[in-house]
Design a protein around this motif. Structure first.
Motif, PDB file in Angstrom:
ATOM      1  N   ALA A   1       0.790  -1.153  -0.007  1.00  0.00           N
ATOM      2  CA  ALA A   1       0.015   0.039  -0.136  1.00  0.00           C
ATOM      3  C   ALA A   1       0.794   1.336  -0.024  1.00  0.00           C
ATOM      4  O   ALA A   1       1.991   1.529   0.673  1.00  0.00           O
ATOM      5  CB  ALA A   1      -0.933  -0.086   1.340  1.00  0.00           C
ATOM      6  N   THR A   2       0.660   2.225  -0.798  1.00  0.00           N
ATOM      7  CA  THR A   2       1.093   3.695  -0.880  1.00  0.00           C
ATOM      8  C   THR A   2       0.404   4.556  -0.150  1.00  0.00           C
ATOM      9  O   THR A   2      -0.715   4.175   0.596  1.00  0.00           O
ATOM     10  CB  THR A   2       1.605   3.863  -2.354  1.00  0.00           C
TER      11      THR A   2
ATOM     12  N   GLU B   1      -1.812   6.625  -1.016  1.00  0.00           N
ATOM     13  CA  GLU B   1      -3.219   6.517  -1.217  1.00  0.00           C
ATOM     14  C   GLU B   1      -2.964   5.483  -2.584  1.00  0.00           C
ATOM     15  O   GLU B   1      -2.506   5.747  -3.692  1.00  0.00           O
ATOM     16  CB  GLU B   1      -4.003   7.580  -1.541  1.00  0.00           C
ATOM     17  N   SER B   2      -3.784   4.317  -2.408  1.00  0.00           N
ATOM     18  CA  SER B   2      -3.600   3.378  -3.484  1.00  0.00           C
ATOM     19  C   SER B   2      -5.079   2.477  -3.628  1.00  0.00           C
ATOM     20  O   SER B   2      -6.099   2.908  -3.016  1.00  0.00           O
ATOM     21  CB  SER B   2      -2.501   2.328  -3.465  1.00  0.00           C
ATOM     22  N   TYR B   3      -5.091   1.815  -4.735  1.00  0.00           N
ATOM     23  CA  TYR B   3      -6.280   1.326  -5.029  1.00  0.00           C
ATOM     24  C   TYR B   3      -6.117  -0.298  -5.108  1.00  0.00           C
ATOM     25  O   TYR B   3      -5.156  -0.539  -5.803  1.00  0.00           O
ATOM     26  CB  TYR B   3      -6.891   1.851  -6.433  1.00  0.00           C
TER      27      TYR B   3
ATOM     28  N   SER C   1      -2.914  -3.425  -7.520  1.00  0.00           N
ATOM     29  CA  SER C   1      -2.513  -2.318  -6.895  1.00  0.00           C
ATOM     30  C   SER C   1      -2.446  -1.509  -7.900  1.00  0.00           C
ATOM     31  O   SER C   1      -1.727  -1.680  -8.866  1.00  0.00           O
ATOM     32  CB  SER C   1      -1.974  -2.547  -5.752  1.00  0.00           C
ATOM     33  N   SER C   2      -2.815  -0.212  -7.590  1.00  0.00           N
ATOM     34  CA  SER C   2      -2.409   1.070  -8.381  1.00  0.00           C
ATOM     35  C   SER C   2      -2.355   2.211  -7.557  1.00  0.00           C
ATOM     36  O   SER C   2      -3.297   2.272  -6.533  1.00  0.00           O
ATOM     37  CB  SER C   2      -3.454   1.130  -9.543  1.00  0.00           C
ATOM     38  N   PRO C   3      -1.506   3.191  -7.662  1.00  0.00           N
ATOM     39  CA  PRO C   3      -1.545   4.554  -7.119  1.00  0.00           C
ATOM     40  C   PRO C   3      -2.496   5.552  -7.720  1.00  0.00           C
ATOM     41  O   PRO C   3      -2.751   6.493  -6.961  1.00  0.00           O
ATOM     42  CB  PRO C   3       0.066   5.014  -7.204  1.00  0.00           C
ATOM     43  N   ASP C   4      -2.838   5.188  -8.963  1.00  0.00           N
ATOM     44  CA  ASP C   4      -3.641   6.198  -9.724  1.00  0.00           C
ATOM     45  C   ASP C   4      -4.798   5.612 -10.466  1.00  0.00           C
ATOM     46  O   ASP C   4      -5.509   6.439 -11.115  1.00  0.00           O
ATOM     47  CB  ASP C   4      -2.657   7.072 -10.542  1.00  0.00           C
ATOM     48  N   ARG C   5      -5.025   4.391 -10.570  1.00  0.00           N
ATOM     49  CA  ARG C   5      -6.210   3.478 -11.253  1.00  0.00           C
ATOM     50  C   ARG C   5      -5.572   3.829 -12.624  1.00  0.00           C
ATOM     51  O   ARG C   5      -6.666   3.756 -13.597  1.00  0.00           O
ATOM     52  CB  ARG C   5      -7.414   4.178 -10.958  1.00  0.00           C
TER      53      ARG C   5
ATOM     54  N   TRP D   1      -1.365  -0.615 -13.082  1.00  0.00           N
ATOM     55  CA  TRP D   1      -1.698  -1.655 -12.190  1.00  0.00           C
ATOM     56  C   TRP D   1      -0.612  -2.657 -12.118  1.00  0.00           C
ATOM     57  O   TRP D   1      -0.152  -3.107 -13.039  1.00  0.00           O
ATOM     58  CB  TRP D   1      -3.223  -2.310 -12.564  1.00  0.00           C
TER      59      TRP D   1
ATOM     60  N   THR E   1      -2.985  -0.121   7.478  1.00  0.00           N
ATOM     61  CA  THR E   1      -3.744   0.262   6.272  1.00  0.00           C
ATOM     62  C   THR E   1      -4.985   0.962   6.719  1.00  0.00           C
ATOM     63  O   THR E   1      -5.719   0.303   7.818  1.00  0.00           O
ATOM     64  CB  THR E   1      -4.144  -0.913   5.397  1.00  0.00           C
TER      65      THR E   1
END
Length: 391
Positions: free
Chosen positions: A14-15, A17-19, A33-37, A40, A383
């Motif tokens: 997890a960063t 804010e991540s997804y 996971s992605s930091p910006d959508r 991935w 988290t």
């Protein structure tokens, strides 16, 4: 290569804010996971060669717990959970869901895992096969059978859909007293006392395949979801038919006009906005492919009055279906939309379906997709996340 943690484990990092996307398939679980959508990274497989038909992401109390309904051909079904984004998993020794003595039943599959509201921390619901509903008060570690539904006089007449006998949708209103479930086959049932008693609520939903096309119960409802902003409004994707109710299920009205087909499995609703829902139509029950083989998502912003086709980034030629729980929304702004196909492709949209990107391809048959916004501190694996909307 999938990212690994400093200790070499395969959980995602997890960063700030991540997804998170959790992808359940016929042969295991993958986490993206992605930091910006936009970009991935994939982790997995977890539970390789086990079926994952259900996932719940519980983000209450500032923590993230991933719960998965695991079905092993050797060990049978259970619910496993991870509190560190997939680095480690815990499975109860005696199984999380086990039929009580005297029921003469055995758990076959966990179709739905539904974390309750923030006001009821620790409460998690599950829908299973054989058709049954269960409730946990310890975050999904142990579940108790809902006897009101199990002992219902209609139970002997509920049937199995093409994929099995499934209690697959659970919707709980903010008070906790009004609960809707949907099953294949059986239709929609409602409780006004938190699950103690249940009554069918299917007026207006067609069962054209039965001698009486308008029975009290017996419909093959594929999925239901609640409007986040309008009390007593729900949407349903039926075995042919798309419907809306504005009175808590007392009456259902068709909202299929404007869609290329009224068959499908998916029904998603916006986490905040009134009247916004998504479906993914298929041609028909006998031809379970996208209409004209063109894979598209369709969105309504006026509670089914009109529909908009969303196709940018999706293939023009696709012959695989999207199953009922192989789609999800997140709680970001704008909301993200995610889904996977039976051909193993997974797509993500960061703009409510206007454009899609491919997250993964060539995975096994995708059965379940769930998504959440995650805020974390990688150094100590703590988290936090905004609550996802199951569905």
């Amino acid at each position: 290569m999938p990212p690994t943690r400093p200790d070499g484990s395969m959980g995602i990092m997890a960063t700030a804010e991540s997804y998170l996307i959790a992808i359940g398939t016929k042969k295991g679980l993958w986490l993206a996971s992605s930091p910006d959508r936009k970009e991935w990274s994939l982790s997995g497989p977890h539970f390789l060669m086990s079926e994952i038909p259900s996932i719940g992401i519980d983000t209450r109390d500032g923590k993230t717990r991933i719960m998965v309904g695991v079905r092993s051909e050797h060990w049978g079904p259970t619910v496993a959970h991870s509190d560190d984004l997939g680095a480690t998993w815990t499975e109860p020794e005696q199984g999380a869901i086990k039929f009580p003595d005297g029921t003469d039943a055995a758990l076959e599959r966990i179709w739905q895992i539904y974390p309750d509201s923030d006001s009821r921390p620790g409460v998690v619901w599950a829908g299973c096969e054989p058709i049954s509903v269960w409730k946990s008060t310890d975050g999904g570690e142990h579940f108790e059978l809902n006897r009101g539904l199990w002992d219902h006089p209609h139970r002997g007449e509920w049937g199995a859909g093409y994929g099995g006998a499934a209690a697959h949708s659970i919707v709980v209103d903010p008070s906790g007293e009004k609960v809707h479930i949907a099953m294949s086959t059986g239709g929609v049932y409602r409780s006004l006392d938190g699950g103690t008693s249940w009554e069918p609520r299917n007026k207006g939903i067609s069962a054209y395949f039965m001698p009486d096309p308008n029975p009290e119960f017996g419909q093959c409802v594929h999925k239901i979801a609640a409007d986040a902003a309008v009390e007593n409004r729900l949407y349903a994707q039926n075995h042919h038919g798309v419907y809306r109710t504005d009175d808590g299920g007392e009456n259902w009205d068709s909202i299929a006009e404007g869609l290329p087909a009224d068959f499908g499995f998916v029904m998603l609703t916006h986490p905040r906005r009134e009247g916004t829902a998504w479906v993914i139509p298929l041609k028909a029950d006998g031809e379970r492919i996208p209409p004209d083989s063109k894979l598209s998502v369709h969105r309504t912003d006026d509670a089914g009055g009109t529909w908009k086709e969303l196709h940018t980034g999706l293939p023009d030629h696709e012959y695989n279906a999207v199953l009922r729980d192989a789609a999800a929304v997140d709680t970001a702004e704008p909301a993200g939309v995610y889904f996977g196909t039976r051909g193993g492709a997974v797509y993500a949209s960061a703009d409510e379906g206007e454009t899609f990107t491919e997250v993964a391809s060539h995975l096994p048959d995708v059965l379940c997709v769930r998504a959440a916004v995650v805020v974390g501190v990688p150094a100590d694996n703590e988290t936090k996340a905004s609550a996802p909307v199951p569905g």
